[in-house]
Design an enzyme around this catalytic site. Structure first.
Site, PDB file in Angstrom:
ATOM      1  N   GLY A  12       0.829  -1.211   0.000  1.00 37.51           N
ATOM      2  CA  GLY A  12       0.000   0.000   0.000  1.00 37.51           C
ATOM      3  C   GLY A  12       0.858   1.253   0.000  1.00 37.51           C
ATOM      4  NE  ARG A  16      -6.275   7.636   5.030  1.00 34.20           N
ATOM      5  CZ  ARG A  16      -6.881   7.011   6.045  1.00 34.20           C
ATOM      6  NH1 ARG A  16      -7.245   7.701   7.124  1.00 34.20           N
ATOM      7  NH2 ARG A  16      -7.110   5.725   5.993  1.00 34.20           N
ATOM      8  N   GLY A  79      -5.481  -4.880  -5.393  1.00 34.53           N
ATOM      9  CA  GLY A  79      -6.283  -5.390  -4.285  1.00 34.53           C
ATOM     10  C   GLY A  79      -5.556  -6.448  -3.471  1.00 34.53           C
ATOM     11  CB  THR A  80      -6.204  -7.743  -0.027  1.00 31.73           C
ATOM     12  OG1 THR A  80      -7.594  -7.973  -0.277  1.00 31.73           O
ATOM     13  CG2 THR A  80      -6.057  -6.443   0.744  1.00 31.73           C
ATOM     14  CE1 TYR A 101      -3.978  -7.350   4.769  1.00 34.39           C
ATOM     15  CE2 TYR A 101      -4.178  -8.699   6.752  1.00 34.39           C
ATOM     16  CZ  TYR A 101      -4.570  -8.396   5.457  1.00 34.39           C
ATOM     17  OH  TYR A 101      -5.532  -9.149   4.838  1.00 34.39           O
ATOM     18  N   GLY A 102       1.820  -5.444   6.780  1.00 32.64           N
ATOM     19  CA  GLY A 102       2.983  -4.667   7.201  1.00 32.64           C
ATOM     20  C   GLY A 102       2.632  -3.422   7.976  1.00 32.64           C
ATOM     21  CD  GLU A 151     -13.763  -5.694   1.993  1.00 37.50           C
ATOM     22  OE1 GLU A 151     -13.229  -4.644   2.394  1.00 37.50           O
ATOM     23  OE2 GLU A 151     -13.630  -6.781   2.579  1.00 37.50           O
ATOM     24  NE  ARG A 330      30.930   9.952  22.065  1.00 40.78           N
ATOM     25  CZ  ARG A 330      32.030  10.415  21.464  1.00 40.78           C
ATOM     26  NH1 ARG A 330      32.732  11.377  22.054  1.00 40.78           N
ATOM     27  NH2 ARG A 330      32.418   9.933  20.306  1.00 40.78           N
ATOM     28  CB  SER A 402      40.988  21.415  38.534  1.00 40.61           C
ATOM     29  OG  SER A 402      40.276  20.853  39.603  1.00 40.61           O
TER      30      SER A 402
HETATM   31  C1  UD1 Z   1      -9.118  -4.827   4.034  1.00 36.19           C
HETATM   32  C2  UD1 Z   1     -10.141  -5.959   3.963  1.00 36.19           C
HETATM   33  C3  UD1 Z   1     -11.274  -5.684   4.931  1.00 36.19           C
HETATM   34  C4  UD1 Z   1     -10.717  -5.536   6.334  1.00 36.19           C
HETATM   35  C5  UD1 Z   1      -9.635  -4.460   6.353  1.00 36.19           C
HETATM   36  C6  UD1 Z   1      -8.936  -4.428   7.691  1.00 36.19           C
HETATM   37  C7  UD1 Z   1     -10.058  -6.748   1.676  1.00 36.19           C
HETATM   38  C8  UD1 Z   1     -10.712  -6.719   0.347  1.00 36.19           C
HETATM   39  N1  UD1 Z   1     -10.647  -6.027   2.613  1.00 36.19           N
HETATM   40  O1  UD1 Z   1      -9.791  -3.658   3.601  1.00 36.19           O
HETATM   41  O2  UD1 Z   1     -12.209  -6.731   4.916  1.00 36.19           O
HETATM   42  O3  UD1 Z   1     -11.767  -5.194   7.229  1.00 36.19           O
HETATM   43  O4  UD1 Z   1      -8.637  -4.717   5.360  1.00 36.19           O
HETATM   44  O5  UD1 Z   1      -8.082  -3.324   7.729  1.00 36.19           O
HETATM   45  O6  UD1 Z   1      -9.066  -7.441   1.858  1.00 36.19           O
HETATM   46  N2  UD1 Z   1      -2.495  -4.073   0.086  1.00 36.19           N
HETATM   47  C9  UD1 Z   1      -1.509  -4.475  -0.797  1.00 36.19           C
HETATM   48  N3  UD1 Z   1      -1.778  -4.508  -2.112  1.00 36.19           N
HETATM   49  C10 UD1 Z   1      -2.995  -4.149  -2.616  1.00 36.19           C
HETATM   50  C11 UD1 Z   1      -3.995  -3.735  -1.718  1.00 36.19           C
HETATM   51  C12 UD1 Z   1      -3.709  -3.715  -0.377  1.00 36.19           C
HETATM   52  O7  UD1 Z   1      -0.392  -4.795  -0.385  1.00 36.19           O
HETATM   53  O8  UD1 Z   1      -3.169  -4.215  -3.839  1.00 36.19           O
HETATM   54  C13 UD1 Z   1      -2.198  -4.039   1.523  1.00 36.19           C
HETATM   55  C14 UD1 Z   1      -2.216  -2.614   2.050  1.00 36.19           C
HETATM   56  O9  UD1 Z   1      -0.911  -2.069   2.063  1.00 36.19           O
HETATM   57  C15 UD1 Z   1      -2.739  -2.785   3.452  1.00 36.19           C
HETATM   58  C16 UD1 Z   1      -3.600  -4.013   3.372  1.00 36.19           C
HETATM   59  O10 UD1 Z   1      -3.217  -4.706   2.202  1.00 36.19           O
HETATM   60  O11 UD1 Z   1      -1.701  -3.057   4.346  1.00 36.19           O
HETATM   61  C17 UD1 Z   1      -5.080  -3.706   3.396  1.00 36.19           C
HETATM   62  O12 UD1 Z   1      -5.368  -2.984   2.242  1.00 36.19           O
HETATM   63  P1  UD1 Z   1      -6.515  -1.884   2.193  1.00 36.19           P
HETATM   64  O13 UD1 Z   1      -6.654  -1.398   0.817  1.00 36.19           O
HETATM   65  O14 UD1 Z   1      -6.258  -0.892   3.260  1.00 36.19           O
HETATM   66  O15 UD1 Z   1      -7.764  -2.778   2.551  1.00 36.19           O
HETATM   67  P2  UD1 Z   1      -9.078  -2.276   3.239  1.00 36.19           P
HETATM   68  O16 UD1 Z   1      -9.887  -1.593   2.233  1.00 36.19           O
HETATM   69  O17 UD1 Z   1      -8.773  -1.567   4.487  1.00 36.19           O
END
Ligand code: UD1
Ligand code: CA
Length: 454
Positions: A12, A16, A79-80, A101-102, A151, A330, A402
Site C-alpha cells: 500500500g 495519508r 487489491g489484497t 499486514y505490514g 466489504e 558514549r 583540575s
Molecule cells: C481490508 C479488507 C477488509 C478488512 C480491512 C482491515 C479486503 C478486500 N478487505 O480492507 O475486509 O476489514 O482490510 O483493515 O481485503 N495491500 C496491498 N496490495 C494491494 C492492496 C492492499 O499490499 O493491492 C495491503 C495494504 O498495504 C494494506 C492491506 O493490504 O496493508 C489492506 O489494504 P486496504 O486497501 O487498506 O484494505 P481495506 O480496504 O482496508
C-alpha cells in the site's frame, strides 16, 4: 504439523502519511512497522516468509535484508487478493498460509498461535467493534456459521449494522488458496481483487471457516496516518508501562516513559518521568533512573543511581555507581563498581576501575583508568592528534588536578599526583607530584587599561 508459510502485505502507498518514505518503514517503538510484523512472524518458525511490497523502490527489501524472507513486488496494486497472488510462486501447496499486514504492527504471537490451534479449514481473525466503519463485515447465517465477508463499500444497510469485522489476518490451506485466488473477480464497487472473497468460496465447497478473536483490540489496529501512528505508539507504550508495573518497577508516571526495544528490570527499580530506553537495556536491582535520561543498549548493575538528564549509549555500568546529572557515557564505556561520573562529564571507549571519580566537566576518551583515581574538574584526555586516536593510561590511586590536559599516548603511573592546570605530554612517574605550569608571579604597580574618551 502442516508447515506454515507467511505472506506480509506491504504494498500500500500510505498516501495519508504524506511522506516520501514507504508507510511500513515508519517507526513504532523504535522499529519500522513491518519489522514488528517480521519479528512476530519469525516467532512462529515458518517455512517461508514472503513480503509483498510496492512503493518506494527497493527501500523495503533493503531495510529488511536481515530477514530470511522473499520480497516480491506488486505493481500495479489491484487489491489484497492480487497482492497474495504475487506471493503464490513462493508458497508450498502442502502448507498453510498466514496473511499478515505490514501496517498492522502489534499483532501478537499468542493470537496467531491461537489461530493455528483453531482447526482445519479457513481461520479468520475477527473482532467486534462498537464502530465497525471502514471494515469488511463478517456475514453469518442463522446457525452462526460464517457465510462470507462483505466489504463496507459493497454492503447493504443491514450488513453495515454488523459489528463483527474482518481484521484481514487469516490462515488458509495453501492448496485451496491457489485455486480460489485464480477464481477471483474484480466486479465490485472498488474494481479490486478482494482476498476476502475466498471466504464465500470456502463455504460453497463445504470447507470449515473458523474465527478467532485477539486478546487485545490494539493488536489488529492498522496505521494509515501519522495520527493513527502516534495513537498506536501511545497505546503500545502504555502496554509496556503496565508490563513493568506488574513486575514491580516503580514508574513516576506510566504515561511518560518510552521503551523502544527491550527493557529488563530487577527488583525495586525506580524510573522517573521522561526517560527513553532504546535497544536492549538491563537495569539491576535498586537502580534509579532520573528524569529525562536516555539509555540505549546499556547494562546498569544493582544500586546505581542515574541522576536526571544523563545519556548512556552502548555502555556497561557497575554496581553502586553515581552517574549524572548531565552525564554522557558514549559507546565502549565500562565503569566498574562505585564509580562517580558527574555533570558534564563525557566518557568514550574507556574503562574506569572501581571507586574512581570524575565529577565535573571532563572528557575521558580512549582511556584505561585504575581504581580510586580522582580526576579533577575540567580534565581532558587529548586523544586525537588530528589524524589518529591514542590511549591514555591512568593507574590506581592517581590524583589529577583540575584543568589538566593529558596528551595521548601517555601514562600516569600509580599513585602519582598532577598539579592543577598541567599539560602532560610524557609519562608521569609513580608516587610523585608532577606539574607543568609556569610559576605564579605578581607585577606590582601594573594598571588596567582605561577606556579612551571620544
Ligand atoms: C481490508 C479488507 C477488509 C478488512 C480491512 C482491515 C479486503 C478486500 N478487505 O480492507 O475486509 O476489514 O482490510 O483493515 O481485503 N495491500 C496491498 N496490495 C494491494 C492492496 C492492499 O499490499 O493491492 C495491503 C495494504 O498495504 C494494506 C492491506 O493490504 O496493508 C489492506 O489494504 P486496504 O486497501 O487498506 O484494505 P481495506 O480496504 O482496508
Ligand atoms: Ca485499510
Amino acid at each position: 504439523m502442516t508447515p506454515l508459510n507467511i505472506v506480509i502485505l506491504a504494498a500500500g502507498k500510505g498516501t495519508r502519511m504524506h511522506s516520501d518514505q514507504p508507510k511500513v518503514l515508519h517507526a513504532l517503538a523504535g522499529r519500522p512497522l513491518v519489522q514488528h510484523v517480521l519479528d512476530c512472524a519469525s516467532l512462529l518458525k515458518p517455512q517461508q516468509i514472503c513480503v509483498v511490497y510496492g512503493h518506494g523502490g527497493e527501500a523495503v527489501p533493503n531495510a529488511m535484508q536481515q530477514y530470511a524472507a522473499k520480497f516480491v513486488i506488486q505493481e500495479p496494486q489491484l487489491g489484497t487478493g492480487h497482492a497474495v497472488q504475487q506471493a503464490l510462486p513462493h508458497l508450498a501447496d502442502d502448507s498453510q498460509t498466514l496473511v499478515l499486514y505490514g501496517d498492522v504492527p502489534l499483532i501478537q504471537h499468542s493470537t496467531l498461535h491461537q489461530m493455528q490451534q483453531a482447526g482445519a479449514g479457513l481461520v479468520l481473525l475477527t473482532v467486534n467493534l462498537p464502530n465497525p466503519a471502514g471494515y469488511g463485515r463478517i456475514v453469518r447465517d442463522a446457525q452462526g456459521d460464517v457465510q462470507r465477508i462483505v466489504e463496507e463499500k459493497d454492503a447493504t444497510p443491514e450488513q453495515r449494522e454488523i459489528r463483527e469485522v474482518n481484521t484481514g489476518i487469516m490462515l488458509i490451506p495453501t492448496r485451496q488458496l491457489r485455486v480460489w485466488l485464480g477464481r477471483l473477480q474484480n466486479n465490485n464497487s472498488q474494481g479490486e481483487y478482494y482476498l476476502t472473497d475466498i471466504v464465500g468460496m470456502a463455504v460453497q465447497q463445504g470447507i470449515a471457516v473458523h474465527t478467532v478473536q485477539p486478546a487485545n483490540e490494539w493488536e489488529i489496529h492498522g496505521v494509515n496516518s501519522k495520527s493513527q501512528l502516534v495513537m498506536l505508539e501511545r497505546t503500545w507504550q502504555l502496554v509496556e508501562a503496565s508490563r513493568l508495573l506488574v513486575q514491580g518497577v516503580t514508574l513516576a508516571d506510566h504515561a511518560r516513559i518510552d521503551v523502544r526495544g527491550k527493557l529488563s528490570c530487577g527488583r525495586d527499580v525506580e524510573i522517573d518521568v521522561g526517560c527513553i530506553f532504546e535497544g536492549d537495556v538491563t537495569l539491576g536491582n535498586n537502580v534509579r533512573v532520573g528524569a529525562y535520561s536516555v539509555l540505549r543498549n546499556a547494562t546498569i548493575a544493582a544500586g546505581t543511581d542515574i541522576a536526571p538528564y544523563s545519556h548512556i549509549d552502548s555502555s556497561e555500568v557497575g554496581a553502586d555507581c553515581h552517574i549524572g546529572p548531565y552525564a554522557r557515557l558514549r559507546p565502549g564505556t565500562k565503569l566498574h563498581d562505585g564509580v562517580h561520573i558527574g555533570n558534564f562529564v563525557e566518557v568514550k571507549n574507556s574503562e574506569i576501575a572501581a571507586s574512581s571519580k570524575a565529577n565535573h566537566l571532563s572528557y575521558i576518551g580512549d582511556s584505561t583508568v585504575g581504581s580510586r583515581v580522582n580526576i579533577g574538574a575540567g580534565t581532558i584526555t587529548c586523544n586525537y592528534d588530528g589524524a589518529n586516536k591514542h590511549r591514555t593510561i591512568i593507574e590506581d590511586d592517581v590524583f589529577i588536578g583540575s584543568d589538566t590536559q593529558l596528551v595521548a599516548p601517555v601514562t600516569v603511573k600509580r599513585g602519582a599526583t598532577i598539579g592543577a592546570g598541567s599539560t602532560i605530554t610524557r609519562e608521569v612517574p609513580e608516587g610523585e607530584l608532577t606539574l607543568s605550569r609556569s610559576k605564579q608571579l605578581t607585577v606590582s604597580g601594573w594598571k588596567r587599561p582605561q577606556k579612551t574618551k571620544k
